[in-house]
Design a protein around this motif. Structure first.
Motif, PDB file in Angstrom:
ATOM      1  N   ASP A   1      23.612-118.826 -27.149  1.00  0.00           N
ATOM      2  CA  ASP A   1      25.012-119.065 -26.819  1.00  0.00           C
ATOM      3  C   ASP A   1      25.256-120.572 -26.844  1.00  0.00           C
ATOM      4  O   ASP A   1      24.660-121.324 -26.073  1.00  0.00           O
ATOM      5  N   ALA A   2      26.132-121.016 -27.735  1.00  0.00           N
ATOM      6  CA  ALA A   2      26.352-122.454 -27.913  1.00  0.00           C
ATOM      7  C   ALA A   2      27.489-122.991 -27.054  1.00  0.00           C
ATOM      8  O   ALA A   2      27.795-124.175 -27.122  1.00  0.00           O
ATOM      9  N   ILE A   3      28.138-122.142 -26.283  1.00  0.00           N
ATOM     10  CA  ILE A   3      29.224-122.606 -25.422  1.00  0.00           C
ATOM     11  C   ILE A   3      28.642-123.075 -24.094  1.00  0.00           C
ATOM     12  O   ILE A   3      27.820-122.380 -23.480  1.00  0.00           O
ATOM     13  N   ALA A   4      29.061-124.239 -23.657  1.00  0.00           N
ATOM     14  CA  ALA A   4      28.553-124.808 -22.395  1.00  0.00           C
ATOM     15  C   ALA A   4      29.345-124.215 -21.236  1.00  0.00           C
ATOM     16  O   ALA A   4      30.316-124.801 -20.744  1.00  0.00           O
ATOM     17  N   TRP A   5      28.932-123.038 -20.794  1.00  0.00           N
ATOM     18  CA  TRP A   5      29.614-122.380 -19.679  1.00  0.00           C
ATOM     19  C   TRP A   5      29.346-123.150 -18.386  1.00  0.00           C
ATOM     20  O   TRP A   5      28.232-123.593 -18.121  1.00  0.00           O
ATOM     21  N   GLY A   6      30.390-123.294 -17.580  1.00  0.00           N
ATOM     22  CA  GLY A   6      30.236-123.992 -16.318  1.00  0.00           C
ATOM     23  C   GLY A   6      31.380-123.670 -15.379  1.00  0.00           C
ATOM     24  O   GLY A   6      32.143-122.711 -15.606  1.00  0.00           O
ATOM     25  N   PRO A   7      31.532-124.453 -14.313  1.00  0.00           N
ATOM     26  CA  PRO A   7      32.604-124.185 -13.340  1.00  0.00           C
ATOM     27  C   PRO A   7      33.985-124.238 -13.997  1.00  0.00           C
ATOM     28  O   PRO A   7      34.226-125.029 -14.913  1.00  0.00           O
ATOM     29  N   CYS A   8      34.884-123.394 -13.505  1.00  0.00           N
ATOM     30  CA  CYS A   8      36.261-123.381 -13.998  1.00  0.00           C
ATOM     31  C   CYS A   8      37.081-124.450 -13.277  1.00  0.00           C
ATOM     32  O   CYS A   8      36.628-125.050 -12.296  1.00  0.00           O
ATOM     33  N   ASP A   9      38.268-124.684 -13.755  1.00  0.00           N
ATOM     34  CA  ASP A   9      39.165-125.654 -13.135  1.00  0.00           C
ATOM     35  C   ASP A   9      39.347-125.291 -11.661  1.00  0.00           C
ATOM     36  O   ASP A   9      39.775-124.170 -11.347  1.00  0.00           O
ATOM     37  N   PRO A  10      39.055-126.203 -10.751  1.00  0.00           N
ATOM     38  CA  PRO A  10      39.186-125.881  -9.321  1.00  0.00           C
ATOM     39  C   PRO A  10      40.590-125.422  -8.943  1.00  0.00           C
ATOM     40  O   PRO A  10      40.740-124.607  -8.013  1.00  0.00           O
ATOM     41  N   GLU A  11      41.609-125.912  -9.640  1.00  0.00           N
ATOM     42  CA  GLU A  11      42.975-125.506  -9.315  1.00  0.00           C
ATOM     43  C   GLU A  11      43.224-124.040  -9.634  1.00  0.00           C
ATOM     44  O   GLU A  11      44.154-123.433  -9.094  1.00  0.00           O
ATOM     45  N   ASP A  12      42.409-123.471 -10.514  1.00  0.00           N
ATOM     46  CA  ASP A  12      42.577-122.065 -10.870  1.00  0.00           C
ATOM     47  C   ASP A  12      42.045-121.123  -9.796  1.00  0.00           C
ATOM     48  O   ASP A  12      42.406-119.939  -9.765  1.00  0.00           O
ATOM     49  N   GLU A  13      41.151-121.619  -8.942  1.00  0.00           N
ATOM     50  CA  GLU A  13      40.527-120.781  -7.912  1.00  0.00           C
ATOM     51  C   GLU A  13      39.939-119.505  -8.534  1.00  0.00           C
ATOM     52  O   GLU A  13      40.236-118.386  -8.118  1.00  0.00           O
ATOM     53  N   ALA A  14      39.129-119.699  -9.554  1.00  0.00           N
ATOM     54  CA  ALA A  14      38.499-118.569 -10.234  1.00  0.00           C
ATOM     55  C   ALA A  14      37.567-117.828  -9.267  1.00  0.00           C
ATOM     56  O   ALA A  14      36.951-118.437  -8.390  1.00  0.00           O
ATOM     57  N   PRO A  15      37.446-116.522  -9.416  1.00  0.00           N
ATOM     58  CA  PRO A  15      36.555-115.752  -8.547  1.00  0.00           C
ATOM     59  C   PRO A  15      35.098-116.174  -8.711  1.00  0.00           C
ATOM     60  O   PRO A  15      34.709-116.796  -9.710  1.00  0.00           O
ATOM     61  N   ASP A  16      34.295-115.838  -7.727  1.00  0.00           N
ATOM     62  CA  ASP A  16      32.862-116.081  -7.810  1.00  0.00           C
ATOM     63  C   ASP A  16      32.296-115.417  -9.068  1.00  0.00           C
ATOM     64  O   ASP A  16      32.757-114.360  -9.497  1.00  0.00           O
ATOM     65  N   ARG A  17      31.303-116.037  -9.636  1.00  0.00           N
ATOM     66  CA  ARG A  17      30.548-115.582 -10.808  1.00  0.00           C
ATOM     67  C   ARG A  17      31.265-115.852 -12.124  1.00  0.00           C
ATOM     68  O   ARG A  17      30.647-115.827 -13.177  1.00  0.00           O
TER      69      ARG A  17
END
Length: 502
Positions: free
Chosen positions: A27-43
């Motif tokens: 997988d060549a996409i650098a997955w990481g934390p989402c924008d904090p303003e989005d308040e993405a769910p855990d995981r």
């Protein structure tokens, strides 16, 4: 032909070259934390992918796609990626992925990495902005009733597109669905998968359909729910949408007549609405000091046809209008996201030429639907694209289905105000490998309307086991206000409670 040109372009880069006989590469996409303003769910993790603005010039300027992934909660039984799109055009696949845990059953989220992306020009993927003054000016003339009003519409459309180009650059010309499909295959290559599974609903079905057309051997499983049909002519597009609006509304009025908890049960919902419409035609339907046009009244009803669970609110809002209550002030003059029209005007040939032709088409729709007259979504699709200054880059056509396509599951409601049942039947005739599932009720997005449809879709996506051909799921109607859905995860319900009268 544009599709032939695009088909000749290899999406992605060296990451698309995969060894024969392997299931995936890194997988060549650098997955990481989402924008904090989005308040993405855990995981949930987020990533980005760069793609060409113009796929016919892969070495030219680029845009960045935003992605989000909810990894499979049972990694030992992971099947692979399930790419998703909630429709629109303009729906956010990233937000859909954020909500995947509540929108999809555990059957799906246990076994798949659910991946959503914001299509080019939408939400977080280089969103197309237009001037809100120009958007409002267009909105005021979308239902012309004279040659001079039609001329004003054409001028407003052209002025609006200029603001989109000024605020958002040349991308406004390159957001057609064929380009989105190329982006999706670039995502497949970047995550290192030879094949993907896909769930698309509403406009998301067009993405899936054209992906199946261009990349038939890269699909593991595909469910298309509440289908659009890209082969529709102007006349048929209007006809089936108009009939879907009328028939869905008559389902509501019949439900209200037999449901004592409906606020219009005693008055009779159909007679009450017809009276409101007559008052609107006469300029006598005044809500909070603003005159309500017949078109605005029908638009109020349209939003509630997506999910019968909201019909109790519709009855209350019709009474509210009848009593003269209202709400809403409009904010003007600022850049506002407006990526819907550039897609529709790139994908369909909607130009009718003269006001005479438009008026004749309107008369035909009025005869088909004596109560609701027109489909607000279809009519404004048509009128908004008059005098569009850019070419139709992804013209309507019947799908060219390949023998390489795996079995595909299509699903449609019998009464769907946004994507008519007849569109789904037409699409099924274009995809020989497809099985067509009918939900006999009302609404948009069968996965969230019917336990029966959801179970069939889950089983197919996980096991690739299709329901029997000709399967019908029974209609479901609300019985009392307490049955209204809360937090159901349905990404399609407009959530309309009132309509701005300003």
């Amino acid at each position: 032909m544009v599709l032939a040109l695009l088909a000749a372009v290899t999406p992605g880069d060296a990451r698309a070259a995969q060894p024969a006989g392997t299931g995936s590469i890194a997988d060549a996409i650098a997955w990481g934390p989402c924008d904090p303003e989005d308040e993405a769910p855990d995981r949930v993790v987020c990533g980005e992918l760069e793609v060409p603005v113009d796929w016919s010039r892969p070495g030219g300027s680029t845009i960045t796609l935003a992605l989000a992934k909810l990894p499979a909660s049972d990694p030992s039984r992971r099947i692979g990626p399930l790419l998703i799109n909630p429709g629109g055009p303009g729906g956010s696949g990233v937000t859909f992925a954020y909500r995947a845990g509540e929108s999809f059953s555990d059957t799906i989220t246990d076994r798949f990495d659910v991946i959503g992306f914001d299509p080019r020009g939408q939400a977080r993927s280089n969103v197309i902005n237009c001037d809100s003054d120009a958007v409002s000016a267009q909105g005021d003339v979308l239902y012309p009733h004279s040659p001079s009003e039609y001329a004003a519409l054409r001028a407003a459309n052209k002025a609006l597109v200029k603001t989109c180009r000024d605020l958002s650059g040349p991308l406004v010309k390159y957001v057609d669905t064929a380009s989105v499909v190329r982006d999706m295959d670039a995502i497949r290559a970047a995550i290192g998968e030879r094949k993907i599974s896909y769930y698309g609903v509403s406009y998301g079905t067009m993405i899936g359909q054209q992906y199946a057309e261009l990349f038939p051997d890269r699909i593991r499983a595909m469910t298309l729910d509440s289908n659009m049909d890209h082969s529709q002519s102007i006349a048929d597009y209007q006809k089936w949408e108009t009939l879907a609006m009328e028939d869905s509304f008559l389902q509501f009025t019949a439900w209200c007549d037999r449901t004592t908890a409906c606020a219009l049960h005693e008055q009779g919902a159909l007679a009450y609405f017809d009276d409101l419409y007559a008052r609107a035609e006469a300029g006598k339907l005044i809500v909070d000091g603003f005159p309500i046009s017949p078109e605005l009244l029908v638009s109020l009803v349209f939003g509630y046809m997506y999910d019968p669970a909201d019909w109790f609110y519709l009855a209350e809002d019709l009474i509210y209008f009848g009593n003269g209550g209202g709400s809403g002030a409009r904010h003007r003059g600022e850049p506002t996201p407006y990526g819907y029209l550039p897609v529709m005007c790139s994908d369909f040939r909607f130009e009718v030429g003269s006001y005479r032709n438009l008026r004749q088409l309107e008369k035909e729709q009025n005869r088909l639907a004596p109560h609701t007259r027109l489909s607000p979504i279809a009519w404004t699709d048509l009128t908004s694209c008059q005098n569009w200054p850019y070419p139709v880059t992804n013209p309507p056509h019947r799908l060219h289905a390949s023998s390489k396509l795996p079995p595909i599951l299509l699903a449609n409601s019998r009464y769907d105000v946004a994507t008519p049942y007849q569109w789904g039947r037409s699409l099924a005739s274009q995809l020989p490998s497809a099985t067509f599932l009918t939900y006999d009720g009302v609404g948009h997005g069968t996965y969230w309307l019917s336990d029966c449809a959801r179970a069939a879709i889950d089983t197919y996506l996980v096991e690739r086991r299709l329901p029997a051909k000709g399967t019908h799921c029974p209609a479901v109607f609300p019985e009392s206000p307490v049955t209204l859905k809360s937090g159901s995860g349905n990404p399609l319900t407009p959530g309309l409670r009132t309509v701005s009268a300003g």
